[in-house]
Motif scaffolding. Structure first.
Motif, PDB file in Angstrom:
ATOM      1  N   ARG A 255       0.843  -1.205   0.000  1.00 36.43           N
ATOM      2  CA  ARG A 255       0.000   0.000   0.000  1.00 36.43           C
ATOM      3  C   ARG A 255       0.875   1.251   0.000  1.00 36.43           C
ATOM      4  NH1 ARG A 255       1.089   2.202   4.596  1.00 36.43           N
ATOM      5  NH2 ARG A 255       1.452   0.941   6.447  1.00 36.43           N
ATOM      6  N   ARG A 256       0.363   2.286  -0.679  1.00 38.76           N
ATOM      7  CA  ARG A 256       1.102   3.536  -0.794  1.00 38.76           C
ATOM      8  C   ARG A 256       1.126   4.269   0.551  1.00 38.76           C
ATOM      9  NH1 ARG A 256      -1.210   7.695  -5.116  1.00 38.76           N
ATOM     10  NH2 ARG A 256      -2.847   7.838  -3.559  1.00 38.76           N
ATOM     11  N   SER A 257       2.263   4.864   0.888  1.00 36.97           N
ATOM     12  CA  SER A 257       2.353   5.680   2.107  1.00 36.97           C
ATOM     13  C   SER A 257       2.233   7.146   1.731  1.00 36.97           C
ATOM     14  CB  SER A 257       3.712   5.476   2.800  1.00 36.97           C
ATOM     15  OG  SER A 257       3.911   4.135   3.114  1.00 36.97           O
ATOM     16  N   ASP A 258       1.422   7.883   2.478  1.00 33.13           N
ATOM     17  CA  ASP A 258       1.347   9.324   2.235  1.00 33.13           C
ATOM     18  C   ASP A 258       2.539  10.036   2.860  1.00 33.13           C
ATOM     19  OD1 ASP A 258      -1.005   9.151   0.829  1.00 33.13           O
ATOM     20  OD2 ASP A 258      -2.240   9.209   2.643  1.00 33.13           O
ATOM     21  N   ALA A 259       2.914   9.573   4.047  1.00 33.95           N
ATOM     22  CA  ALA A 259       4.031  10.207   4.752  1.00 33.95           C
ATOM     23  C   ALA A 259       5.034   9.127   5.142  1.00 33.95           C
ATOM     24  CB  ALA A 259       3.506  10.902   6.013  1.00 33.95           C
ATOM     25  N   MET A 260       6.284   9.510   5.301  1.00 29.06           N
ATOM     26  CA  MET A 260       7.306   8.532   5.685  1.00 29.06           C
ATOM     27  C   MET A 260       6.955   7.854   7.007  1.00 29.06           C
ATOM     28  SD  MET A 260       9.415   7.848   3.459  1.00 29.06           S
ATOM     29  CE  MET A 260      10.380   6.767   4.487  1.00 29.06           C
ATOM     30  N   ALA A 261       6.250   8.606   7.870  1.00 25.23           N
ATOM     31  CA  ALA A 261       5.865   8.031   9.158  1.00 25.23           C
ATOM     32  C   ALA A 261       4.946   6.819   8.975  1.00 25.23           C
ATOM     33  CB  ALA A 261       5.185   9.086  10.020  1.00 25.23           C
ATOM     34  N   ASP A 262       4.255   6.747   7.824  1.00 29.67           N
ATOM     35  CA  ASP A 262       3.338   5.621   7.574  1.00 29.67           C
ATOM     36  C   ASP A 262       4.036   4.448   6.887  1.00 29.67           C
ATOM     37  OD1 ASP A 262       1.395   7.385   8.429  1.00 29.67           O
ATOM     38  OD2 ASP A 262       0.949   8.075   6.381  1.00 29.67           O
ATOM     39  N   ALA A 263       5.267   4.651   6.453  1.00 30.75           N
ATOM     40  CA  ALA A 263       5.944   3.613   5.660  1.00 30.75           C
ATOM     41  C   ALA A 263       6.214   2.374   6.504  1.00 30.75           C
ATOM     42  CB  ALA A 263       7.248   4.166   5.105  1.00 30.75           C
ATOM     43  N   LEU A 264       6.217   1.237   5.819  1.00 27.77           N
ATOM     44  CA  LEU A 264       6.540  -0.035   6.478  1.00 27.77           C
ATOM     45  C   LEU A 264       8.047  -0.035   6.733  1.00 27.77           C
ATOM     46  CD1 LEU A 264       5.036  -2.762   7.006  1.00 27.77           C
ATOM     47  CD2 LEU A 264       5.762  -3.474   4.716  1.00 27.77           C
ATOM     48  N   ARG A 265       8.461  -0.101   7.984  1.00 34.01           N
ATOM     49  CA  ARG A 265       9.904  -0.077   8.302  1.00 34.01           C
ATOM     50  C   ARG A 265      10.184  -1.210   9.293  1.00 34.01           C
ATOM     51  NH1 ARG A 265      13.585   4.352   7.631  1.00 34.01           N
ATOM     52  NH2 ARG A 265      11.947   5.912   7.510  1.00 34.01           N
ATOM     53  N   PRO A 266      10.174  -2.450   8.818  1.00 29.86           N
ATOM     54  CA  PRO A 266      10.326  -3.580   9.741  1.00 29.86           C
ATOM     55  C   PRO A 266      11.751  -3.697  10.264  1.00 29.86           C
ATOM     56  CG  PRO A 266      10.311  -4.354   7.478  1.00 29.86           C
ATOM     57  CD  PRO A 266      10.069  -2.878   7.418  1.00 29.86           C
ATOM     58  N   PRO A 267      11.913  -4.308  11.442  1.00 28.35           N
ATOM     59  CA  PRO A 267      13.261  -4.603  11.916  1.00 28.35           C
ATOM     60  C   PRO A 267      14.002  -5.420  10.853  1.00 28.35           C
ATOM     61  CG  PRO A 267      11.640  -5.097  13.611  1.00 28.35           C
ATOM     62  CD  PRO A 267      10.878  -4.774  12.365  1.00 28.35           C
ATOM     63  N   ALA A 268      15.262  -5.057  10.590  1.00 26.85           N
ATOM     64  CA  ALA A 268      15.975  -5.690   9.476  1.00 26.85           C
ATOM     65  C   ALA A 268      17.388  -6.094   9.886  1.00 26.85           C
ATOM     66  CB  ALA A 268      16.030  -4.721   8.303  1.00 26.85           C
ATOM     67  N   ARG A 269      17.857  -7.183   9.284  1.00 26.90           N
ATOM     68  CA  ARG A 269      19.257  -7.585   9.413  1.00 26.90           C
ATOM     69  C   ARG A 269      19.794  -7.745   7.986  1.00 26.90           C
ATOM     70  NH1 ARG A 269      19.780 -12.986  12.624  1.00 26.90           N
ATOM     71  NH2 ARG A 269      18.293 -13.685  11.045  1.00 26.90           N
ATOM     72  N   THR A 270      21.099  -7.587   7.816  1.00 25.62           N
ATOM     73  CA  THR A 270      21.670  -7.805   6.483  1.00 25.62           C
ATOM     74  C   THR A 270      22.719  -8.907   6.540  1.00 25.62           C
ATOM     75  OG1 THR A 270      23.254  -6.040   6.908  1.00 25.62           O
ATOM     76  CG2 THR A 270      21.308  -5.467   5.597  1.00 25.62           C
ATOM     77  N   PHE A 271      22.809  -9.641   5.438  1.00 24.14           N
ATOM     78  CA  PHE A 271      23.784 -10.724   5.302  1.00 24.14           C
ATOM     79  C   PHE A 271      24.397 -10.631   3.907  1.00 24.14           C
ATOM     80  CE2 PHE A 271      20.824 -12.069   8.486  1.00 24.14           C
ATOM     81  CZ  PHE A 271      21.588 -12.749   9.433  1.00 24.14           C
ATOM     82  N   ALA A 272      25.720 -10.567   3.837  1.00 24.32           N
ATOM     83  CA  ALA A 272      26.383 -10.585   2.523  1.00 24.32           C
ATOM     84  C   ALA A 272      26.195 -11.967   1.927  1.00 24.32           C
ATOM     85  CB  ALA A 272      27.861 -10.266   2.690  1.00 24.32           C
ATOM     86  N   MET A 273      25.850 -11.989   0.629  1.00 26.49           N
ATOM     87  CA  MET A 273      25.616 -13.268  -0.046  1.00 26.49           C
ATOM     88  C   MET A 273      26.324 -13.175  -1.395  1.00 26.49           C
ATOM     89  SD  MET A 273      22.044 -15.186   0.122  1.00 26.49           S
ATOM     90  CE  MET A 273      22.347 -15.775   1.774  1.00 26.49           C
ATOM     91  N   GLY A 274      27.627 -13.511  -1.415  1.00 28.50           N
ATOM     92  CA  GLY A 274      28.433 -13.270  -2.616  1.00 28.50           C
ATOM     93  C   GLY A 274      28.439 -11.778  -2.894  1.00 28.50           C
TER      94      GLY A 274
END
Ligand SMILES: NC(=O)c1ccc[n+]([C@@H]2O[C@H](COP(=O)([O-])OP(=O)(O)OC[C@H]3O[C@@H](n4cnc5c(N)ncnc54)[C@H](OP(=O)(O)O)[C@@H]3O)[C@@H](O)[C@H]2O)c1
Length: 286
Positions: A255-274
Motif C-alpha cells: 500500500r502507498r504511504s502518504d508520509a514517511m511516518a506511515d511507511a513499512l519499516r520492519p526490523p531488518a538484518r543484512t547478510f552478505a551473499m556473494g
C-alpha cells in the motif's frame, strides 16, 4: 585441534532440525550436540565454527526456531535488482542473483514444508521447485492459479519429483479436481470486496490442515506482495543484486504511504551473499 566447522558441516544439522519438526518431534534429543535446543528456547550453536557457518546459522535461526505450536510460519523471498525488479519485462529472471543466492533459495525449500509460487512464475519459468542445489528433501509444491492458466503439462504437475497442490477459485474446482484429483486441489471463494483476489488467510489455513505448516513463498512479486498485503507473511528475505534491470517485473508492491511516518519499516538484518546483499525483514517485529 580440529579445524572449525564450515557450512557443509552445519547444513546436515539444520536439515535434521527441519526433519524432526516435520515429523512432529521435539527440537532435539541431544542437548549436548553442536546445534542444540536451549532451555531458554531457540537453537544455539556450540563448538568452533568458521565465519560463514556462523553467519548461515544466524540467518536460518528464526526459521529453525519455529517448533511445536510455532511451526505455523510463513517466510517469503524475492531476488531483486537495485531498481526493484525481479525479472526483465519479458519475464527473464535467470539469473537476478548470484549462485550463493540460488543456493540459499534451495536451502529454504529444503527447510520448509511447502514452496508456494504464483501462476505468473509457473507459466513463465516452468520451475521444478526442488532442492537440487543442496542435499535435502523436496517440499510440497503449491501453485496459486485461480483460473487454471498454468498448462496441465507444467513440470510441477507432471515430473513426480514431489507432491503438488493447486490452489484455484471455487468456480474452477471441478475442472482442477478432474485434472489432478481432489486430494491435490485447494479451492477457495474469491473475495469480491478485494477485487476478486483469493483470501490468503483461507489458503494458508487449508494448507496447514494438510500438515503444510512452515511455508516458503518463493515468488513472484505479485504473490509475495499479496501475502504481505493480506498479513500472511511473517518474514521476508529480499536478496538485492548489484544489477539494474529497468522497467521489469516489479518486486514488492504494498500500500502507498502518504508520509514517511506511515511507511513499512520492519526490523531488518543484512547478510552478505556473494556480491548480493540479503535483507532479512521481520514483518511481525517493531
Ligand atoms: N527473482 C525472483 O526471486 C523471482 C522469484 C519467482 C519468480 N520470479 C519471476 O517473476 C515473474 C513472475 O512474477 P509475477 O509477479 O508477474 O507473478 P506471480 O507472483 O508468479 O504470479 C501472479 C499470479 O498468481 C496468481 N495469484 C497469486 N496470488 C493471488 C491471490 N491472492 N489471489 C488471486 N490470484 C493470485 C494470479 O494469477 P491470475 O493472474 O491467473 O489471476 C496472479 O496474477 C517471472 O518472470 C519469474 O521468472 C522471480
Amino acid at each position: 585441534m580440529p579445524p572449525p566447522g564450515d557450512t557443509a558441516a552445519l547444513w546436515p544439522l539444520c536439515l535434521a532440525v527441519a526433519r524432526r519438526r516435520r515429523r512432529g518431534l521435539p527440537p532435539t534429543a541431544d542437548s549436548t550436540g553442536p546445534l542444540a535446543w536451549t532451555t531458554g528456547g531457540g537453537h544455539a550453536l556450540s563448538g568452533e565454527w568458521d565465519a560463514a557457518a556462523q553467519a548461515l546459522f544466524a540467518l536460518l535461526k528464526p526459521l529453525l526456531d519455529r517448533q511445536g505450536a510455532e511451526a505455523d510460519w510463513t517466510l517469503g523471498q524475492l531476488g531483486q535488482s537495485l531498481d526493484g525488479c525481479i525479472a526483465t519485462h519479458r519475464g527473464d529472471s535467470c539469473f537476478v542473483n548470484g549462485p550463493e543466492g540460488l543456493v540459499h533459495v534451495h536451502r529454504l525449500r529444503a527447510l520448509c514444508d511447502a514452496v508456494v509460487v504464483g501462476a505468473g512464475t509457473a507459466c513463465l519459468d516452468n520451475p521444478q521447485l526442488t532442492t537440487r542445489r543442496v542435499p535435502g528433501d523436496n517440499p510440497t509444491r503449491v501453485v496459486i492459479d485461480p483460473s487454471l492458466r498454468v498448462p496441465a503439462d507444467a513440470r510441477v504437475f507432471t515430473d513426480g519429483q514431489a507432491p503438488t497442490v493447486l490452489v484455484c477459485d471455487t468456480a474452477h474446482r471441478p475442472q482442477a479436481e478432474a485434472r489432478l484429483g481432489a486430494a491435490q486441489v485447494v479451492a477457495v471463494a474469491r473475495d469480491d470486496a478485494a477485487g476478486g483476489l483469493l483470501p490468503l488467510p483461507e489458503v494458508v489455513r487449508a494448507l496447514r490442515a494438510r500438515g503444510l505448516r512452515t511455508l516458503f513463498v518463493e515468488g513472484g512479486g505479485v504473490t509475495v506482495s499479496q501475502f504481505v498485503q493480506q498479513g500472511c507473511l511473517d518474514r521476508l528475505h529480499l536478496i538485492v543484486a548489484p544489477v539494474v534491470i529497468g522497467a521489469g517485473h516489479p518486486g514488492l508492491q504494498v500500500r502507498r504511504s502518504d508520509a514517511m511516518a506511515d511507511a513499512l519499516r520492519p526490523p531488518a538484518r543484512t547478510f552478505a551473499m556473494g556480491a548480493d546483499m540479503l535483507w532479512d525483514l521481520d514483518l511481525r517485529g517493531g
